[in-house]
Scaffold this motif. Sequence first.
Motif, PDB file in Angstrom:
ATOM      1  N   SER A 100      -6.679  -7.446 -18.381  1.00 61.82           N
ATOM      2  CA  SER A 100      -7.079  -8.827 -18.160  1.00 61.82           C
ATOM      3  C   SER A 100      -6.228  -9.823 -18.936  1.00 61.82           C
ATOM      4  CB  SER A 100      -8.555  -9.012 -18.554  1.00 61.82           C
ATOM      5  OG  SER A 100      -8.731  -8.833 -19.945  1.00 61.82           O
ATOM      6  N   GLY A 101      -5.537  -9.359 -19.966  1.00 62.24           N
ATOM      7  CA  GLY A 101      -4.720 -10.271 -20.754  1.00 62.24           C
ATOM      8  C   GLY A 101      -3.256 -10.269 -20.397  1.00 62.24           C
ATOM      9  N   THR A 102      -2.870  -9.498 -19.413  1.00 62.84           N
ATOM     10  CA  THR A 102      -1.448  -9.378 -19.107  1.00 62.84           C
ATOM     11  C   THR A 102      -1.224  -9.353 -17.603  1.00 62.84           C
ATOM     12  OG1 THR A 102       0.551  -8.069 -19.534  1.00 62.84           O
ATOM     13  CG2 THR A 102      -1.511  -6.850 -19.175  1.00 62.84           C
ATOM     14  N   GLY A 103       0.043  -9.383 -17.214  1.00 62.46           N
ATOM     15  CA  GLY A 103       0.414  -9.339 -15.803  1.00 62.46           C
ATOM     16  C   GLY A 103       1.870  -8.935 -15.675  1.00 62.46           C
ATOM     17  N   ASN A 104       2.310  -8.716 -14.455  1.00 60.00           N
ATOM     18  CA  ASN A 104       3.696  -8.306 -14.217  1.00 60.00           C
ATOM     19  C   ASN A 104       4.599  -9.536 -14.237  1.00 60.00           C
ATOM     20  OD1 ASN A 104       6.053  -7.012 -13.459  1.00 60.00           O
ATOM     21  ND2 ASN A 104       5.025  -5.686 -11.990  1.00 60.00           N
ATOM     22  N   THR A 105       4.696 -10.125 -15.423  1.00 58.64           N
ATOM     23  CA  THR A 105       5.443 -11.370 -15.592  1.00 58.64           C
ATOM     24  C   THR A 105       6.953 -11.159 -15.546  1.00 58.64           C
ATOM     25  OG1 THR A 105       5.183 -11.033 -17.972  1.00 58.64           O
ATOM     26  CG2 THR A 105       3.652 -12.542 -16.917  1.00 58.64           C
ATOM     27  N   GLY A 106       7.388  -9.933 -15.752  1.00 63.25           N
ATOM     28  CA  GLY A 106       8.824  -9.678 -15.777  1.00 63.25           C
ATOM     29  C   GLY A 106       9.374  -9.315 -14.417  1.00 63.25           C
ATOM     30  N   TYR A 107       8.968  -8.146 -13.919  1.00 63.90           N
ATOM     31  CA  TYR A 107       9.594  -7.631 -12.707  1.00 63.90           C
ATOM     32  C   TYR A 107       9.324  -8.512 -11.498  1.00 63.90           C
ATOM     33  CZ  TYR A 107      11.481  -4.380  -9.399  1.00 63.90           C
ATOM     34  OH  TYR A 107      12.242  -3.816  -8.412  1.00 63.90           O
ATOM     35  N   PHE A 108       8.094  -8.982 -11.354  1.00 63.31           N
ATOM     36  CA  PHE A 108       7.772  -9.860 -10.232  1.00 63.31           C
ATOM     37  C   PHE A 108       7.936 -11.329 -10.577  1.00 63.31           C
ATOM     38  CE2 PHE A 108       6.378  -8.852  -6.045  1.00 63.31           C
ATOM     39  CZ  PHE A 108       6.263  -7.474  -6.033  1.00 63.31           C
TER      40      PHE A 108
END
Length: 310
Positions: A100-108
């Motif tokens: 809940s505190g993170t996401g695919n902020t790099g690859y996508f």
Amino acid sequence: MNLDPDTLMGPLWTLLAFVALGWLAARRLAVDPRPIATLLIYLIAPLTFFRGLIQGGPTPAYLLVTAALFVAAGLVALAISRLARRTLPDEEAAVLAFSSGTGNTGYFGLPVALVLLPPTGVTLYLFGVLGITLYEFTLGFYLSARGRFSMRDSLIKILRLPLIYAFLAALAVEGAGLALPAAVLEGLEVFPPTYTLLGMMIIGMTLGRVTIRQLDWRFIGACVAVRYVLWPLLALGAAWGLQATLGIAPELAMALLLIGVVPMAANVVVVAMELGIAPEKGALAVLLTTLAAPLLIPLYLGWMRPLVGG
């Protein structure tokens, strides 16, 4: 500028290819993903993080963005953790809290940032991503570990994570005005793509062990709701509020919106694998939110960008 879904198809197909390679490695070669997860957490991720911070040229303003995203991610994760422990088993609640505190902020997220944002906006976005990454390997790792270990053991595991010391080392290097040799910087270039490749392959390796009985739609639904309902609304509210009170630049507002609409992070599976807490269920949720990304990201950003002057 319109964000066409085709913009995301390249990253999506590459991701699926990496996932398929991981699946084949697990099914045909009997590759164990656990040592790879350990390698990612204790070696590849810290060096990737160190390189990104050094190359970004941190300033107090940029580090404030990093700190703000770290705090935001932590508060969301703590709130979800409190709620999840009331309705889910400990291990599943721990995975949901971490995710809940993170996401695919790099690859996508990064390919979209390069399309939508000017260079200053991309820099702001990257320092926001650093805050999310710092959350993953501090508070996020602790919340995950608490699904299986005691508070004391969980804290010890955090203190052993080298990413914290990589962050401090990067700040020390920048604060002292030191310039790393070109050969060192060139050598560090191999770590970001390696991190992406192995992180995505771990999803496939984990899925190679999943049976139909492990489909838990309640857990997957909770992950999707947090990632694609809660976070977009929080990002939009933050961008609105900061523009109204502090008058932040449109590119910073857009960077915040983008961080709020990316799919679940592959690190959900990496950390769950390292700690042995329901990695199969995490892998299924990551895959489903990733498959939905080319449709939902343009839809969300097309709706929210005019509201923040993007």
